[in-house]
Design a protein around this motif. Structure first.
Motif, mmCIF file in Angstrom:
data_model
loop_
_atom_site.group_PDB
_atom_site.id
_atom_site.type_symbol
_atom_site.label_atom_id
_atom_site.label_comp_id
_atom_site.label_asym_id
_atom_site.label_seq_id
_atom_site.Cartn_x
_atom_site.Cartn_y
_atom_site.Cartn_z
ATOM 1 N N ILE A 18 10.276 6.989 -10.306
ATOM 2 C CA ILE A 18 9.313 7.579 -9.370
ATOM 3 C C ILE A 18 7.958 7.815 -10.029
ATOM 4 O O ILE A 18 6.958 7.997 -9.344
ATOM 5 C CB ILE A 18 9.802 8.916 -8.772
ATOM 6 C CG1 ILE A 18 10.134 9.928 -9.875
ATOM 7 C CG2 ILE A 18 10.973 8.715 -7.844
ATOM 8 C CD1 ILE A 18 9.929 11.353 -9.438
ATOM 9 N N ILE A 19 7.955 7.867 -11.368
ATOM 10 C CA ILE A 19 6.715 8.198 -12.084
ATOM 11 C C ILE A 19 6.609 7.307 -13.305
ATOM 12 O O ILE A 19 7.615 7.005 -13.952
ATOM 13 C CB ILE A 19 6.754 9.661 -12.620
ATOM 14 C CG1 ILE A 19 6.934 10.661 -11.494
ATOM 15 C CG2 ILE A 19 5.490 9.975 -13.441
ATOM 16 C CD1 ILE A 19 7.035 12.110 -11.976
ATOM 17 N N SER A 20 5.380 6.914 -13.651
ATOM 18 C CA SER A 20 5.177 6.470 -15.028
ATOM 19 C C SER A 20 3.931 7.152 -15.562
ATOM 20 O O SER A 20 3.000 7.452 -14.815
ATOM 21 C CB SER A 20 5.137 4.948 -15.129
ATOM 22 O OG SER A 20 3.922 4.466 -14.696
ATOM 23 N N GLU A 31 6.037 7.912 -1.581
ATOM 24 C CA GLU A 31 7.112 7.400 -0.709
ATOM 25 C C GLU A 31 8.423 7.291 -1.485
ATOM 26 O O GLU A 31 9.500 7.481 -0.919
ATOM 27 C CB GLU A 31 6.727 6.034 -0.136
ATOM 28 C CG GLU A 31 5.558 6.070 0.848
ATOM 29 C CD GLU A 31 4.184 6.090 0.170
ATOM 30 O OE1 GLU A 31 4.128 6.150 -1.083
ATOM 31 O OE2 GLU A 31 3.176 6.062 0.895
ATOM 32 N N ARG A 32 8.309 6.969 -2.798
ATOM 33 C CA ARG A 32 9.536 6.883 -3.609
ATOM 34 C C ARG A 32 10.179 8.240 -3.807
ATOM 35 O O ARG A 32 11.401 8.356 -3.814
ATOM 36 C CB ARG A 32 9.220 6.262 -4.969
ATOM 37 C CG ARG A 32 8.994 4.786 -4.865
ATOM 38 C CD ARG A 32 9.536 4.080 -6.078
ATOM 39 N NE ARG A 32 9.062 2.702 -6.075
ATOM 40 C CZ ARG A 32 8.901 1.983 -7.151
ATOM 41 N NH1 ARG A 32 9.170 2.491 -8.344
ATOM 42 N NH2 ARG A 32 8.491 0.738 -7.078
ATOM 43 N N VAL A 33 9.358 9.260 -3.993
ATOM 44 C CA VAL A 33 9.924 10.597 -4.207
ATOM 45 C C VAL A 33 10.772 11.002 -2.994
ATOM 46 O O VAL A 33 11.916 11.432 -3.135
ATOM 47 C CB VAL A 33 8.802 11.641 -4.444
ATOM 48 C CG1 VAL A 33 9.385 13.047 -4.473
ATOM 49 C CG2 VAL A 33 8.067 11.345 -5.740
ATOM 50 N N GLU A 55 0.872 -1.169 0.000
ATOM 51 C CA GLU A 55 0.000 0.000 0.000
ATOM 52 C C GLU A 55 0.913 1.223 0.000
ATOM 53 O O GLU A 55 1.815 1.317 0.825
ATOM 54 C CB GLU A 55 -0.903 0.010 1.247
ATOM 55 C CG GLU A 55 -1.804 1.233 1.293
ATOM 56 C CD GLU A 55 -2.788 1.229 2.467
ATOM 57 O OE1 GLU A 55 -2.931 0.188 3.136
ATOM 58 O OE2 GLU A 55 -3.391 2.283 2.698
ATOM 59 N N PHE A 56 0.688 2.118 -0.945
ATOM 60 C CA PHE A 56 1.461 3.351 -0.949
ATOM 61 C C PHE A 56 0.547 4.503 -1.324
ATOM 62 O O PHE A 56 -0.645 4.310 -1.571
ATOM 63 C CB PHE A 56 2.687 3.248 -1.880
ATOM 64 C CG PHE A 56 2.370 3.080 -3.347
ATOM 65 C CD1 PHE A 56 2.203 1.816 -3.893
ATOM 66 C CD2 PHE A 56 2.275 4.181 -4.198
ATOM 67 C CE1 PHE A 56 1.923 1.654 -5.251
ATOM 68 C CE2 PHE A 56 2.003 4.028 -5.562
ATOM 69 C CZ PHE A 56 1.824 2.763 -6.087
ATOM 70 N N THR A 57 1.103 5.719 -1.340
ATOM 71 C CA THR A 57 0.292 6.880 -1.690
ATOM 72 C C THR A 57 0.575 7.276 -3.129
ATOM 73 O O THR A 57 1.714 7.556 -3.483
ATOM 74 C CB THR A 57 0.592 8.063 -0.748
ATOM 75 O OG1 THR A 57 0.385 7.609 0.584
ATOM 76 C CG2 THR A 57 -0.329 9.236 -1.029
HETATM 77 O O1 4AD Z 1 4.151 2.598 -12.630
HETATM 78 P P1 4AD Z 1 2.808 2.513 -11.972
HETATM 79 O O2 4AD Z 1 2.283 1.159 -11.695
HETATM 80 O O3 4AD Z 1 1.808 3.324 -12.901
HETATM 81 C C1 4AD Z 1 0.470 3.499 -12.690
HETATM 82 O O4 4AD Z 1 -0.126 3.188 -11.673
HETATM 83 C C2 4AD Z 1 -0.207 4.239 -13.789
HETATM 84 N N1 4AD Z 1 -1.655 4.213 -13.594
HETATM 85 C C3 4AD Z 1 0.289 5.651 -13.835
HETATM 86 C C4 4AD Z 1 -0.259 6.421 -14.961
HETATM 87 O O5 4AD Z 1 -0.892 7.429 -14.746
HETATM 88 N N2 4AD Z 1 0.010 5.976 -16.158
HETATM 89 O O6 4AD Z 1 2.833 3.335 -10.630
HETATM 90 C C5 4AD Z 1 3.154 4.710 -10.618
HETATM 91 C C6 4AD Z 1 4.243 4.996 -9.602
HETATM 92 C C7 4AD Z 1 5.574 4.337 -9.909
HETATM 93 O O7 4AD Z 1 6.345 5.127 -10.759
HETATM 94 C C8 4AD Z 1 6.206 4.252 -8.532
HETATM 95 O O8 4AD Z 1 6.775 5.500 -8.153
HETATM 96 C C9 4AD Z 1 5.017 3.999 -7.655
HETATM 97 O O9 4AD Z 1 3.879 4.454 -8.342
HETATM 98 N N3 4AD Z 1 4.875 2.585 -7.331
HETATM 99 C C10 4AD Z 1 5.110 2.037 -6.134
HETATM 100 N N4 4AD Z 1 5.522 2.588 -4.971
HETATM 101 C C11 4AD Z 1 5.643 1.775 -3.912
HETATM 102 N N5 4AD Z 1 5.375 0.467 -3.926
HETATM 103 C C12 4AD Z 1 4.943 -0.135 -5.065
HETATM 104 N N6 4AD Z 1 4.638 -1.420 -5.062
HETATM 105 C C13 4AD Z 1 4.804 0.664 -6.231
HETATM 106 N N7 4AD Z 1 4.403 0.429 -7.492
HETATM 107 C C14 4AD Z 1 4.459 1.586 -8.145
#
Ligand code: 4AD
Length: 466
Positions: free
Chosen positions: A390-392, A439-441, A250-252
């Motif tokens: 940190i972002i996708s 949390e990653r940022v 669970e993250f923000t």
């Molecule tokens: O890369 P993710 O999975 O992308 C999405 O959720 C898309 N819906 C975003 C979009 O708008 N296209 O997750 C986005 C970010 C990642 O870059 C990472 O920073 C963080 O969420 N993240 C996590 N942080 C902590 N624990 C995890 N298990 C994470 N998975 C992704």
């Protein structure tokens, strides 16, 4: 009421004034029967309080009482601020309080599982202390998390979560000024929002459902509902199997979605301006907190440029290949490759913050827009700090037919996302957005080595308490 002074604001301007503070007795030391020292801590800041027996003012009983206090008990102290000639060790404030009155507010049990002073030391300080033969218990990460409430009392933790609050707050403030509306989307949803297996399944009154892996589908639907530009700050659930330094269950999520007028670079332009101004803001407004983190976890300031570097995935791959690293041209980058790329980019361009775009379509989620000219690539991007994502983000498909085809091709049961797909049948503008892991940022801005350090009560595959 009486006037209270915060420990963190005690300075020599208050010399000779009587102040009233509340804090915890971090350390207590009596010297004979006439003097006792208590280091009092409030919100990570500490002040040395001196109890000296004085006729009509301070009784020997008071020294005895102080000496009997247990560590971490709360006390109210009234006393006079004094400025000693020598620097004070073991306290953040460079003034002392000459105690006149002291009242116990709450008592902590003796022999706490974590000693806050020890838990606040840096690796280097621990090494030095051990070499000097000092008795000290090294507190490991698991113990810290088991007794998180105690661990949170260290100055570094006090600072980390204040910085985290500033990041989320800045995110909202910045986007509001850019015309974005803050929204709240449901976390109980019918079908997985990102595809893949990392979903917490649950029973929704007899119907199979899951916890949202992101606000992806609902933020896009808000665009189809004519909000134009939206953002959300909310919980994101991932049933991660991997136990790593950067994955939580669970993250923000800090999520953005926006209409695109002409080009998907309108999205990366927001990323660029948002983060460059956020880093500036943190460095300027949170210097006290950043220093508190540094005391325990030394790190170098993040290097970033005024205009964020954008490289294509192909260029990134080329840099890695020239460095002798094998990467599948249409595959994804693993953690090592990303880290290495971070170093190569830093060596060449001098920035530790950059955007990598035009990813192969095959490694992106079903809703991603392929590149118009070369559909094996996509209008998508990842953003890195110090070689970690940190972002996708991406431009999204907005034609229901193509969206359905891609979802099926990715093995998604379209019946679980039918209301989402339908929302594109009523007319949908070109749009795109991104998701940031809060949390990653903070973890990467402060070069911390574990995401558990930036989650107040982390949830990972092995932890659901406290
Ligand atoms: O890369 P993710 O999975 O992308 C999405 O959720 C898309 N819906 C975003 C979009 O708008 N296209 O997750 C986005 C970010 C990642 O870059 C990472 O920073 C963080 O969420 N993240 C996590 N942080 C902590 N624990 C995890 N298990 C994470 N998975 C992704």
């Amino acid at each position: 009421g009486r006037r209270w002074t915060e420990v963190g604001s005690l300075d020599d301007l208050l010399k000779d004034q009587t102040v009233l503070v509340r804090g915890r007795a971090q350390t207590i030391r009596a010297v004979g029967k006439k003097i006792a020292f208590v280091v009092v801590r409030e919100k990570g800041f500490t002040v040395q309080c001196v109890v000296t027996v004085k006729p009509d003012e301070v009784s020997p009983q008071m020294v005895k009482y102080v000496n009997g206090l247990s560590r971490e008990s709360h006390v109210d102290i009234e006393g006079v601020v004094s400025v000693p000639d020598v620097a004070i060790k073991g306290a953040s404030q460079q003034v002392e309080i000459q105690v006149r009155k002291i009242y116990g507010v709450s008592r902590a049990v003796p022999n706490l599982p974590i000693n806050i002073e020890d838990a606040a030391r840096s690796e280097e300080e621990i090494q030095k202390a051990l070499e000097a033969g000092e008795q000290l218990v090294k507190v490991n990460q698991d113990t810290r998390l088991n007794y998180r409430v105690l661990d949170l009392r260290t100055p570094a933790n006090q600072a980390i979560f204040r910085i985290e609050f500033e990041v989320a707050d800045f995110f909202g403030q910045f986007l509001k000024k850019e015309g974005f509306v803050g929204i709240r989307t449901p976390k109980l949803i019918a079908g997985s929002s990102e595809g893949g297996a990392a979903v917490f399944r649950l029973d929704y009154k007899g119907t199979p459902a899951c916890l949202a892996q992101s606000p992806q589908l609902h933020k896009q639907m808000a665009i189809n509902g004519d909000f134009g530009r939206v953002f959300e700050i909310g919980p994101v659930f991932r049933a991660e199997d991997s136990f790593t330094h950067r994955h939580l269950c669970e993250f923000t999520g800090l999520d953005v979605e926006m209409e695109i007028k002409e080009h998907y670079f309108e999205v990366t332009d927001i990323v660029d301006r948002l983060f460059v101004s956020m880093f500036d803001y943190l460095n300027e407004k949170c210097s006290k907190e950043l220093n508190a983190v540094r005391q325990q976890y030394p790190f170098e300031d993040l290097k970033y440029s005024r205009k964020t570097l954008q490289l294509t995935y192909e260029e990134g791959i080329k840099m890695l290949q020239e460095d002798g690293i094998e990467v599948p041209p249409l595959g994804d980058l693993n953690t090592e490759a990303e880290r290495r790329l971070g170093q190569l980019v830093f060596n060449k361009y001098g920035t530790e913050f950059f955007i990598l775009h035009r990813y192969p379509l095959s490694v992106r989620p079903f809703y991603t827009m392929p590149c118009h000219d070369t559909p094996v690539y996509s209008n998508s991007f990842d953003v890195f700090i110090r070689g970690e994502e940190i972002i996708s983000g991406a431009q999204r498909l907005h034609e229901p037919q193509r969206l359905t085809e891609r979802a099926k091709a990715c093995g998604i049961d379209v019946s679980t996302i039918s209301t989402y797909i339908d929302s594109f049948r009523y007319g949908a503008p070109p749009h795109g957005g991104f998701g940031v892991g809060l949390e990653r940022v903070v973890m990467l801005f402060c070069a911390l080595n574990n995401i558990r350090k930036t989650s107040l009560y982390p949830r990972d595959p092995q932890r659901i308490a406290p």
